[in-house]
Design an enzyme around this catalytic site. Structure first.
Site, PDB file in Angstrom:
ATOM      1  CB  THR A 108     -77.411 -16.826   0.872  1.00 35.48           C
ATOM      2  OG1 THR A 108     -78.129 -15.640   1.196  1.00 35.48           O
ATOM      3  CG2 THR A 108     -77.113 -16.791  -0.628  1.00 35.48           C
ATOM      4  CG  ASP A 109     -82.231 -15.251   2.851  1.00 34.49           C
ATOM      5  OD1 ASP A 109     -81.116 -14.772   2.549  1.00 34.49           O
ATOM      6  OD2 ASP A 109     -82.930 -14.783   3.771  1.00 34.49           O
ATOM      7  CD  GLU A 110     -78.185 -11.550   0.175  1.00 33.90           C
ATOM      8  OE1 GLU A 110     -77.918 -10.866  -0.833  1.00 33.90           O
ATOM      9  OE2 GLU A 110     -77.563 -11.440   1.246  1.00 33.90           O
ATOM     10  CE1 TYR A 160     -72.997 -14.478  -1.202  1.00 36.88           C
ATOM     11  CE2 TYR A 160     -74.790 -12.977  -0.626  1.00 36.88           C
ATOM     12  CZ  TYR A 160     -74.069 -14.138  -0.378  1.00 36.88           C
ATOM     13  OH  TYR A 160     -74.414 -14.952   0.661  1.00 36.88           O
ATOM     14  CE  LYS A 182     -73.433 -19.383  -1.353  1.00 37.63           C
ATOM     15  NZ  LYS A 182     -72.438 -20.413  -0.864  1.00 37.63           N
TER      16      LYS A 182
END
Length: 332
Positions: A121-123, A148, A152
């Site tokens: 993810t870009d997060e 989260y 990741k």
């Protein structure tokens, strides 16, 4: 390649990828999914069994994972705990699945020399200021802000280390926010759509100025397949479709598409650590591998998504009451 193992293939993005593979390629597909609340066997119910099989199980089960990876030519790893609010309430499942589950998979892929693609993810990059002209690239430093995104980020780093230390034949992709069919109704876009269908006013965190870079799940699927087939081993590719929209604009578009006043929503207290803006620069993917999104018009993709939820109430209705009950506990 002929046999692809897809972890998390009963979830939102994973199930869209499985449908894409069956529709667009000749590959045989095995799905491994734990069927937590976010996994839905019904998302795969229309697939013929001649090229598709399903295994219910945990990616942290090393014995099961070893058996399935041994029989695969490639693994595409979607399985993850991925809801920010849930990670703030109970981080432990995120550690178990995103870190330990990924470890089990890459160990099996290393043992059997199986091609591995890791979905992220870009997060992991944190967030950008609303007026920042820059976007995330493959060299942006990691700066996760939630349990989260931090787990990741940890799983990404595990894959990178296994590539360098053990020669794992792997690639990584970090994607922006997805929308489209089969997304759980706890998520932002389907929650607003189904609330309007139920005559409930949508709710918006804070002022709704947080920006997300939206991509249709079919475009994500085509990008992943492109990387799997043509990506350079050891490389990371960012996937995005230039779909930046703030949450206020998205909710107002949904209301307009559904024939409601654009201001027919309520504001609620913002969640802790809510990232301001995500924005993906997918230049590397486009120039190196020749990939381009098909859904370049976000409004058109959103209209198609609204119609899918209107046409598929039996799929999402069983999830709805439980999802709303969880939000009510936090006043959201």
């Amino acid at each position: 390649m002929s046999n692809i193992l897809v972890t998390g293939g009963a979830g939102f993005i994973g199930s869209n990828f499985v449908h894409y593979l069956i529709r667009e390629t000749h590959y045989n597909v095995t799905v491994l999914d734990k069927l937590t609340y976010a996994g839905n066997r019904a998302s795969l119910s229309d697939l013929a069994e001649d090229r598709f099989s399903f295994v219910e199980g945990d990616i942290a089960d090393a014995v099961l994972v070893n058996r399935l990876v041994r029989d695969a030519d490639a693994v595409v790893h979607y399985a993850a705990e991925s809801h920010n609010d849930n990670s703030l309430n109970d981080p432990r499942p995120f550690v178990d699945t995103n870190i330990l589950g990924t470890y089990a998979l890459i160990e099996a892929a290393r043992r059997h020399d199986v091609r591995f693609h890791h979905i992220s993810t870009d997060e992991v990059y944190g967030d950008l200021e609303l007026d920042d002209p820059d976007r995330f690239t493959e060299t942006t430093p990691y700066n996760p802000s939630s349990p989260y995104s931090s787990t990741k980020a940890g799983s990404d780093l595990l894959v990178r280390a296994w590539v360098r230390s053990f020669g794992l034949r792997a690639t990584i992709s970090n994607c922006s926010n997805n929308y489209g069919p089969y997304q759980h109704v706890e998520k932002f876009i389907p929650r607003q759509i189904t609330n309007v269908m139920d005559g409930v006013r949508p709710r918006l965190y804070g002022e709704g100025l947080n920006v997300r870079d939206w991509i249709h799940a079919d475009d994500h699927s085509s990008a992943v397949l492109t990387i799997l087939e043509r990506g350079r081993l050891g490389e990371t590719y960012l996937i995005g479709a230039d779909g930046e929209q703030n949450n206020k604009a998205v909710i107002e578009s949904i209301l307009e598409i559904m024939g409601e006043p654009a201001d027919a929503y309520d504001h609620v207290v913002d969640r802790p650590g809510h990232d301001l803006r995500y924005a993906i620069d997918s230049t590397k993917l486009r120039t190196e591998l020749g990939w381009f999104p098909q859904y370049s018009d976000f409004r058109a993709g959103l209209e198609a998504t609204v119609q899918w939820y209107r046409d598929n109430e039996p799929w999402w209705r069983p999830q709805k009451a439980a999802a709303e009950a969880k939000y009510q506990l936090t006043g959201q």
